[in-house]
Design a protein around this motif. Structure first.
Motif, PDB file in Angstrom:
ATOM      1  N   ARG A 184      74.934 155.716  60.434  1.00  0.00           N
ATOM      2  CA  ARG A 184      76.474 155.569  60.412  1.00  0.00           C
ATOM      3  C   ARG A 184      76.870 154.087  60.035  1.00  0.00           C
ATOM      4  N   ASP A 233      80.737 157.457  68.548  1.00  0.00           N
ATOM      5  CA  ASP A 233      79.289 157.688  68.567  1.00  0.00           C
ATOM      6  C   ASP A 233      78.639 157.691  70.056  1.00  0.00           C
ATOM      7  N   PRO A 255      79.307 156.688  55.105  1.00  0.00           N
ATOM      8  CA  PRO A 255      80.245 157.781  55.521  1.00  0.00           C
ATOM      9  C   PRO A 255      79.989 159.034  54.914  1.00  0.00           C
ATOM     10  N   LYS A 256      80.600 160.081  55.175  1.00  0.00           N
ATOM     11  CA  LYS A 256      80.030 161.410  55.193  1.00  0.00           C
ATOM     12  C   LYS A 256      80.259 161.836  53.432  1.00  0.00           C
ATOM     13  N   ARG A 277      83.997 153.544  58.161  1.00  0.00           N
ATOM     14  CA  ARG A 277      84.418 154.603  59.147  1.00  0.00           C
ATOM     15  C   ARG A 277      85.592 155.370  59.046  1.00  0.00           C
ATOM     16  N   ASP A 316      85.705 158.878  57.279  1.00  0.00           N
ATOM     17  CA  ASP A 316      85.222 159.909  58.044  1.00  0.00           C
ATOM     18  C   ASP A 316      86.369 160.684  58.875  1.00  0.00           C
ATOM     19  N   ASP A 348      90.014 163.475  54.785  1.00  0.00           N
ATOM     20  CA  ASP A 348      89.322 164.557  54.190  1.00  0.00           C
ATOM     21  C   ASP A 348      89.240 164.186  52.618  1.00  0.00           C
TER      22      ASP A 348
END
Ligand code: AMP
Ligand code: MG
Length: 337
Positions: free
Chosen positions: A144, A156, A234-235, A298, A301, A304
């Motif tokens: 991350r 985290d 990030p995701k 960050r 995340d 959406d």
């Protein structure tokens, strides 16, 4: 476990956590770190556990003054003292031959160790009070973005560490520069707050490790083991767009789909209506970009988004560190205009 929130008034308490083998979140000028007594292998193993960090990725030892170098390193070259005189305390890690007192758990079995003296008075005071070197990687879950505030680290690590020492947001915002002094010429393994240009002023020729600017092929071994891992991501997938800022903004406008997010310079914050936008500072201010890049990554995340488009900073000065982190977050998915 309940993670305690400590401040600069709690130095003895923080030092006690280190000497009793616990995990402590430490502020530094670069990013928040996940610290433990670097002479205690069990405490060091707990760092790897809390982060989910691969065992072959060594940690950096943090010391409060340059004269602790001889405790943990041998065959120290004159260049190390020249760099310490100019850049310590500060965002520079030197790779040096280690003494046997440094556990394998810290160095992942290498015969070298990364040494750093952070520019954060509270953390240096804690290390001095504990009288042990502090092994610390960045305080994020492995993979991350690194945390640049105590709140980001707690996202985290809350419940996984004894305490975190909050000293406000980090002044530099990207991890330390890593220079390997065990090879000739010295080799830059990771760009950071001390720039390549500054290192060359003190050292003369400096070789830049390949892993700084490109993706390592499967099986290739970068000199800093950490550089081979997917990092800072990030995701949602990230695409970096390189070029003159007004051109990259125009290109990104054409590429955006419903649900896309944007990382851009302050000047372009209103150019992407209907899309989540994170700004990283003015196009001409790489120090501001360094302070904001991880928070920007960050932030997505919590939103959406399906994909993220980022304007690329220039890679001069500390910009080399910012582009390195952003390119790694993007898995080196880069469009050059
Ligand atoms: P972090 O503290 O999370 O920024 O990670 C520390 C970085 O330092 C990783 O990329 C490691 O691979 C690198 N590192 C630590 N010790 C050494 C060493 N002895 N030789 C080369 N790289 C190192
Ligand atoms: Mg890290």
């Amino acid at each position: 476990m309940e993670t305690q929130r400590l401040t600069a008034h709690d130095i003895e308490r923080a030092a006690g956590i280190l000497t009793s083998g616990g995990l402590l979140g430490i502020p530094t000028e670069t990013v928040y770190g996940l610290g433990a007594n670097g002479l205690n292998p069990d405490a060091v193993h707990a760092i790897f556990e809390a982060k989910g960090r691969p065992q072959d990725n060594p940690l950096i030892l943090h010391i409060p003054t340059e004269d602790w170098l001889e405790r943990y390193c041998e065959d120290i070259p004159a260049t190390a003292y020249a760099l310490a005189a100019r850049f310590w305390p500060g965002p520079l890690t030197m790779i040096l031959p280690r003494k046997p007192i440094v556990p394998d758990a810290v160095t992942a079995g290498l015969d070298t160790v990364g040494m750093r003296c952070p520019d954060c008075a509270v953390t240096r005071a804690v290390i001095t009070a504990a009288d042990v070197p502090v092994a610390a990687p960045s305080g994020n879950t492995s993979g991350r973005p690194s945390p640049t505030t105590a709140a980001a680290m707690l996202e985290d690590m809350d419940g996984k560490i004894e305490a975190i020492l909050d000293d406000g947001p980090c002044a530099v915002g990207v991890e330390s520069t890593i220079i390997d002094l065990t090879v000739i010429p010295p080799r830059l393994l990771r760009p950071g707050g001390v720039t390549l240009e500054e290192l060359e002023e003190t050292l003369g020729e400096v070789e830049v490790d390949e892993a700084v600017r490109r993706l390592m092929a499967p099986g290739e071994q970068p000199k800093a083991p950490g550089m081979k891992y997917r990092h800072y991501a990030p995701k949602a997938p990230v695409t970096v767009v390189k070029g003159e800022p007004s051109c990259t903004a125009a290109y990104i406008q054409l590429k955006l789909q419903q649900g896309s997010g944007v990382i851009c310079f302050d000047e372009f914050k209103d150019s992407f209506p209907d899309h989540p936008v994170e700004t990283i500072g003015p196009a001409a201010d790489p120090a501001a970009q360094a302070r904001h890049i991880f928070e920007a990554l960050r932030a997505f995340d919590h939103l959406d988004v399906t994909d993220i488009w980022a304007q690329s900073p220039s890679d001069e000065g500390i910009g080399l560190a910012v582009t390195n982190r952003l390119n790694k977050a993007a898995g080196f998915h880069i469009v050059e205009l």
